[in-house]
Design an enzyme around this catalytic site. Structure first.
Site, PDB file in Angstrom:
ATOM      1  N   CYS A  66      41.411  41.859  37.936  1.00  0.00           N
ATOM      2  CA  CYS A  66      41.027  42.378  36.623  1.00  0.00           C
ATOM      3  C   CYS A  66      39.503  42.304  36.563  1.00  0.00           C
ATOM      4  O   CYS A  66      38.860  42.111  37.608  1.00  0.00           O
ATOM      5  CB  CYS A  66      41.710  41.642  35.474  1.00  0.00           C
ATOM      6  SG  CYS A  66      41.149  39.960  35.164  1.00  0.00           S
ATOM      7  N   THR A  68      37.360  40.055  35.479  1.00  0.00           N
ATOM      8  CA  THR A  68      36.799  38.763  35.900  1.00  0.00           C
ATOM      9  C   THR A  68      37.776  37.944  36.742  1.00  0.00           C
ATOM     10  O   THR A  68      37.391  36.916  37.298  1.00  0.00           O
ATOM     11  CB  THR A  68      36.516  37.916  34.639  1.00  0.00           C
ATOM     12  OG1 THR A  68      37.736  37.886  33.887  1.00  0.00           O
ATOM     13  CG2 THR A  68      35.400  38.516  33.799  1.00  0.00           C
TER      14      THR A  68
HETATM   15  C1  RB5 Z   1      39.173  44.331  30.648  1.00  0.00           C
HETATM   16  O1  RB5 Z   1      38.117  45.022  30.057  1.00  0.00           O
HETATM   17  C2  RB5 Z   1      38.786  42.899  30.948  1.00  0.00           C
HETATM   18  O2  RB5 Z   1      38.663  42.202  29.765  1.00  0.00           O
HETATM   19  C3  RB5 Z   1      39.819  42.273  31.852  1.00  0.00           C
HETATM   20  O3  RB5 Z   1      39.933  42.998  33.010  1.00  0.00           O
HETATM   21  C4  RB5 Z   1      39.554  40.866  32.323  1.00  0.00           C
HETATM   22  O4  RB5 Z   1      38.244  40.688  32.741  1.00  0.00           O
HETATM   23  C5  RB5 Z   1      39.969  39.806  31.411  1.00  0.00           C
HETATM   24  O5  RB5 Z   1      39.923  38.618  31.714  1.00  0.00           O
END
Ligand code: RB5
Length: 364
Positions: A66, A68
């Site tokens: 995802c 992060t």
């Molecule tokens: C999506 O925009 C982002 O918030 C998600 O991919 C992730 O980083 C959440 O922890």
């Protein structure tokens, strides 16, 4: 080896790098989506799908992506049995595998470059889990997870650990090396008595008519199934009165086992059970669930004599004992007032309370 992979929109940028690397190592990849880049795709569904595939044994491990690696690992960690951590560097991956034995790794599409993916995944795959004290911690997390969820999980039965303040308070006193034999006896009975409330929560109720000073009414009464308690000699004796004070009509069986000094296996020396044991809800009493050898053998003995609905009631349980009993008897629910860390080299529960039999009877 099979690895399940899942991503949201923000991790999509890493997906092909991750799949290409895994396939270059001849790993079978189970792609659980997303399959196209869509800004609306959340990390929750892929986390649950990949977590589910790993927990069910469909995949040996999982890779999640995802923005992060955070949100998707938080979600995956809600799946019982999953240990997911976000790793931005090979060093994170190394420690997360060596110490935490992560079965799911997550990477951030916004924090990791595609060219770094092979080294991070490679380090995770090639680092062995160190076991030892780290295994004890993982086992404890797994047991706590089981007890918090209070559900049947893969490879194990149901377990209830009591977090009631009164029970925890009394367990604290009974552990104390300065607690006298008299206090120890009283506390063991009191704690067992308090545990009965939860142990008997599934007893069936029947309607019954009574006449109050005001009018005739229908009240509830415990009906149908009868109860048997079976202490494992000798320490289990200390739990009997605690139950009989609340359920005075329960029948009491006894099982005596000793450990063969050569085979180290439990050997039966006494077994007397209520004649109608097959019709009863049976509660095996064994205060210290350490290696689980004697509890498990006692349960096998009761099953051989026809007992079917069996629970194990302990004061303190170690993860090793729970594994043993649930490995051999996944149908048996375990009730324990506390879940401890591990066994020491002499087979004592740590921190535990020492030898319950000696403390109960003052033999040491
Ligand atoms: C999506 O925009 C982002 O918030 C998600 O991919 C992730 O980083 C959440 O922890």
């Amino acid at each position: 080896m099979r690895i399940a992979i899942g991503t949201d929109h923000a991790g999509f940028v890493l997906k092909s790098a991750a799949i290409d690397y895994l396939r270059s190592r001849k790993i079978e990849v189970i792609d659980l989506g997303a399959y196209v880049l869509d800004e609306e795709d959340s990390y929750t569904d892929p986390a649950f799908k990949v977590g589910g595939a790993v927990a069910d044994g469909e995949a040996d491990a999982g890779v999640l992506l995802c923005g992060t690696g955070y949100g998707i690992s938080i979600a995956a960690n809600k799946v019982p049995g999953i240990r997911a951590v976000s790793c931005d560097t090979p060093e994170h991956a190394r420690i997360a595998k060596a110490h935490n034995d992560i079965n799911v790794i997550s990477l951030g599409g916004r924090t990791v470059k595609p060219e770094s993916v092979p080294e991070i995944l490679g380090t995770w795959l090639d680092t062995p889990f160190e076991g030892g004290r780290h295994l004890r911690r993982i086992n404890k997390i797994a047991m706590a997870e089981k007890s918090m969820l209070n559900i049947h999980m893969h490879g194990g039965g149901r377990i209830t650990i009591f977090n009631h303040p009164l029970i925890q308070h009394k367990v604290g006193i009974i552990r104390d090396v300065n607690t006298s034999v008299k206090q120890f006896r009283e506390l063991l009975q009191e704690i067992t008595g308090l545990m009965v409330y939860e142990m008997t929560r599934t007893l069936p109720l029947e309607d019954k008519e009574v006449i109050t000073p005001i009018e005739k009414t229908i009240v509830k009464t415990i009906g149908g199934r009868k109860m048997a308690i079976v202490p494992v000699l000798r320490a289990g004796l200390g739990m009997v009165d605690g139950i009989l004070q609340i359920v005075p009509n329960a029948k009491v069986g006894h099982i005596g086992l000793y450990r063969d000094p050569e085979t180290l296996k439990p050997v039966e020396y006494y077994c007397k059970l209520p004649f109608d044991i097959e019709e009863r809800d049976i509660y095996v009493l064994d205060p210290m669930l350490a290696t689980g050898g004697s509890s498990s053998a006692a349960i096998s003995l009761i099953k051989k004599r026809g007992g079917r609905r069996i629970s194990l009631v302990c004061l303190i349980a170690a993860p090793e004992g729970i594994e043993k009993v649930h490995g051999e008897h996944p149908d048996v629910e375990i009730f324990a007032a506390a879940l401890d860390s591990h066994l020491n080299e002499h087979g004592y529960i740590v921190p535990g309370l020492g030898d319950a039999g000696d403390r109960l009877f003052g033999t040491k």
